[in-house]
Design an enzyme around this catalytic site. Structure first.
Site, mmCIF file in Angstrom:
data_model
loop_
_atom_site.group_PDB
_atom_site.id
_atom_site.type_symbol
_atom_site.label_atom_id
_atom_site.label_comp_id
_atom_site.label_asym_id
_atom_site.label_seq_id
_atom_site.Cartn_x
_atom_site.Cartn_y
_atom_site.Cartn_z
ATOM 1 C CG ASP A 74 -1.776 1.198 1.360
ATOM 2 O OD1 ASP A 74 -2.304 1.645 0.332
ATOM 3 O OD2 ASP A 74 -1.928 1.709 2.483
ATOM 4 C CG ASP A 102 -1.304 7.708 0.841
ATOM 5 O OD1 ASP A 102 -0.353 8.487 0.714
ATOM 6 O OD2 ASP A 102 -2.191 7.567 -0.018
#
Length: 316
Positions: free
Chosen positions: A79, A81
């Site tokens: 991922d 953020d």
């Protein structure tokens, strides 16, 4: 020959508490159309497996696996953020607020409220859910289709402001990210970033903070590349299909409950590295939980640990 120590501990290491744990006046569930997250295919239990030898650094400095019996992941999926960079509180939130201010919308998202809104995947979806709940600004159009254009314009402006922060390198990589990426690339493991954020913002983070040489080897799946965002598994399904890998041989690094749900619904192994906003979320279905990836001498896990988790899936 130096050897990187491998820890198989499943102890969850909690980071320092965030600035405030007070609940927002607006509940998270009220913003989420379908708040029930997908169930995990694996229960995250610590199963016995044959020991896996650690990754070793050769004299030339290259990192290689020391045992041919080691089954490495086919792909390592990050991922963005909260995993690559802890961007939310002092990056995306600030950029949203600056956009609202420049557009004179009379809207400010404080730290606690933004933490609740993060349970909605995607910035455009986040703004839409918020305005649907509290009321649309006077300057917003009344027509639903025109509102979509309005939201898209806000999000584009917000992304441009956020990219300035990244280009100035005001938000650093989280500990251990570059190390784990290098281990994967050196050993022929495919690397990708799978994010609900805007593709330009994700590309800027990868290019500016991981560097152009790494960026050339990393595939990015972001933004509106899929119609449904996390916790829907669509982005991880697309990554596996595009990279030509078996989902069961992929290891995902996530930081949130919705990201974990997406990874597990795609049939992938998932390690959680908690971030500032997600420290108190439920990660019961994760295969392992840490406060970060970590660099030596405070390393939490490495590529060999990721490989060991794949082995545990098939050992009773």
């Amino acid at each position: 020959m130096a050897t990187v120590k491998l820890s198989l501990s499943f102890v969850s290491l909690s980071p320092p508490s965030s600035s405030s744990s007070a609940q927002s006046k607006l509940s998270a569930a009220s913003f989420i159309p379908n708040a029930t997250l997908a169930k995990s295919r694996f229960m995250g239990k610590c199963l016995r497996a044959k020991p896996i030898k650690s990754i070793e650094a050769s004299r030339s400095g290259e990192i290689t696996c020391s045992s041919p019996a080691t089954t490495l992941p086919s792909a390592l999926l990050f991922d963005c953020d909260g995993v690559l960079v802890d961007t939310e509180k002092d990056g995306h939130r600030i950029s949203f607020n600056d956009t609202f201010k420049e557009r004179d919308l009379g809207v400010t998202w404080d730290v606690d409220l933004y933490g609740e809104l993060l349970k909605i995947g995607g910035g455009k979806e986040r703004m839409t859910a918020y305005f649907n709940k509290v009321g649309w600004p006077e300057k917003a159009p009344k027509d639903e289709e025109e509102r979509k254009v309005f939201i898209a314009g806000l999000h584009k402006q917000k992304t441009e402001l956020f990219m300035v922060l990244i280009e100035k390198k005001l938000l650093p990589l989280r500990p251990g990210v570059a190390k784990l990426v290098d281990q994967a690339l050196t050993n022929g493991v495919k690397v990708a970033v799978c994010s609900t954020s805007n593709e330009k913002a994700v590309s800027a983070i990868v290019s500016c903070l991981l560097g152009p040489e790494r960026a050339e080897k990393i595939k990015i799946f972001a933004g509106d590349v899929v119609p449904k965002k996390k916790p829907d598994p669509a982005i991880y399904n697309l990554a596996a299909e595009t990279l030509g890998v078996d989902p069961s041989k992929c290891v995902v690094v996530e930081d949130s409950a919705i990201g974990l749900a997406a990874a597990k619904a795609a049939g992938m192994t998932c390690i959680v590295t908690k971030s500032g906003y997600t420290a108190d979320e439920d990660f019961e279905n994760a295969d392992a939980v840490f406060d970060c990836i970590g660099d030596p001498p405070e390393e939490r896990f490495d590529l060999a640990f990721c490989a060991s988790l794949l082995q545990k899936q098939f050992v009773s």
